[in-house]
Scaffold this active site. Sequence first.
Site, PDB file in Angstrom:
ATOM      1  N   LYS A 196       0.631  -1.153  -0.038  1.00  0.00           N
ATOM      2  CA  LYS A 196      -0.082   0.010   0.073  1.00  0.00           C
ATOM      3  C   LYS A 196       0.634   1.062  -0.010  1.00  0.00           C
ATOM      4  CE  LYS A 196      -3.593   2.357   2.588  1.00  0.00           C
ATOM      5  NZ  LYS A 196      -4.525   2.119   3.722  1.00  0.00           N
ATOM      6  N   LYS A 249      -2.429  -1.545  -3.817  1.00  0.00           N
ATOM      7  CA  LYS A 249      -3.011  -0.481  -3.720  1.00  0.00           C
ATOM      8  C   LYS A 249      -2.343   0.814  -3.677  1.00  0.00           C
ATOM      9  CE  LYS A 249      -6.170   1.637  -0.427  1.00  0.00           C
ATOM     10  NZ  LYS A 249      -6.542   1.937   0.851  1.00  0.00           N
TER      11      LYS A 249
HETATM   12  C1  PBG Z   1      -7.202   3.321   5.473  1.00  0.00           C
HETATM   13  C2  PBG Z   1      -7.562   3.305   4.332  1.00  0.00           C
HETATM   14  C3  PBG Z   1      -7.442   4.262   3.213  1.00  0.00           C
HETATM   15  C4  PBG Z   1      -8.012   3.584   1.919  1.00  0.00           C
HETATM   16  C5  PBG Z   1      -8.440   2.460   2.234  1.00  0.00           C
HETATM   17  N1  PBG Z   1      -8.087   2.184   3.768  1.00  0.00           N
HETATM   18  C6  PBG Z   1      -7.125   5.614   3.212  1.00  0.00           C
HETATM   19  C7  PBG Z   1      -5.447   5.988   3.563  1.00  0.00           C
HETATM   20  O1  PBG Z   1      -4.655   4.893   3.905  1.00  0.00           O
HETATM   21  O2  PBG Z   1      -5.448   7.075   4.100  1.00  0.00           O
HETATM   22  C8  PBG Z   1      -8.071   4.317   0.769  1.00  0.00           C
HETATM   23  C9  PBG Z   1      -9.146   3.902  -0.146  1.00  0.00           C
HETATM   24  C10 PBG Z   1      -9.435   4.784  -1.137  1.00  0.00           C
HETATM   25  O3  PBG Z   1      -8.850   5.803  -1.428  1.00  0.00           O
HETATM   26  O4  PBG Z   1     -10.543   4.621  -1.884  1.00  0.00           O
HETATM   27  N2  PBG Z   1      -7.626   2.559   6.216  1.00  0.00           N
END
Ligand code: PBG
Length: 324
Positions: A196, A249
């Site tokens: 991520k 991601k």
């Molecule tokens: C954090 C989380 C995020 C997303 C999913 N889980 C945001 C982040 O890390 O700031 C982002 C998902 C998206 O942008 O669609 N728990």
Amino acid sequence: MFPQVRMRRLRSGKIRDLVRETSLGVDDLIYPMFVDETTDSSVDISSMPGVQRLPLDKVVDDAKEAADLGIPALVLFGIPKSKDAVGTCSYGEDDIVQQAVRSIKEDLGKDMVVITDVCMCEYTDHGHCGIVDMETEEVLNDPTLDILGKIATSHVEAGADIVAPSGMMDGMIGAIRNSLDENHFENTPIMSYAAKYTSAFYGPFREAADSAFQFGDRSTYQMDPANSNEAIREAELDILEGADIIMVKPALPYLDIIYRIKNEFKMPTAAYNVSGEYSMLKAAAEKGWLDEKLVMYESLLSIKRAGADMILTYFAKDLARMLK
Ligand code: PBG
């Protein structure tokens, strides 16, 4: 060589269908949903046209609609009524996600795979994905692991089929696996947000989940967009700790990472087509600059082609309707 070889021979009519290498179907889709404890009616998310935060009593209907469209799975995010420094409202039996999971499973049972996002950022007042040392503003890894184990176990106790930790803490998969196993949930899979990245494409989500951070950024725990080998190490460690599905991601700006991870590990691989990827297509379509259905299809197909087995996408219902 040309003229003996002509690539165009296979490009028309039904022959084109016969030689198609990648398919995109409703079975590939995971539908993200936001359940909001602070509201009695659905709230539009202005930066994500078509996406809403739902009160508890509307969640089942929306999940049913997804099931009727043939979507096999959803992923749940919660917005709690109160937040504090340590995310107290994330692991209680009657907290918002736990209630939502129970009502969806009561109604839909095996007709819908319920995945829960396991993270602290929606539940902490500072918005970070872990416990913070307020003096140094450091996000503390090890004290966070215990809480992640508790959150995951509470979700599974409520009926979640899969837990999906997204906080990028080191050791989180092992900690969650231990906690689940100790509570006799050894058969519940973990979908790890393994690679991520620190991404500006999450911007609209933070409005959706009310999870913007109050100071600093997430760069001390999320990955540097410049790195690719590091994603392989992240995925490898999560697999060793017991992850069953690994995720990359965001998706579209990281197709190379999806490709590498799928090739390297041959694991069930998920990709998250994140909020910014969704909103930019919606915005361009609203302006009449792009054909929404075509760019949606092409984008999601490219994620499959790169190697993803499943895609978390806000387009899930739109695509399912288009494919019907
Ligand atoms: C954090 C989380 C995020 C997303 C999913 N889980 C945001 C982040 O890390 O700031 C982002 C998902 C998206 O942008 O669609 N728990």
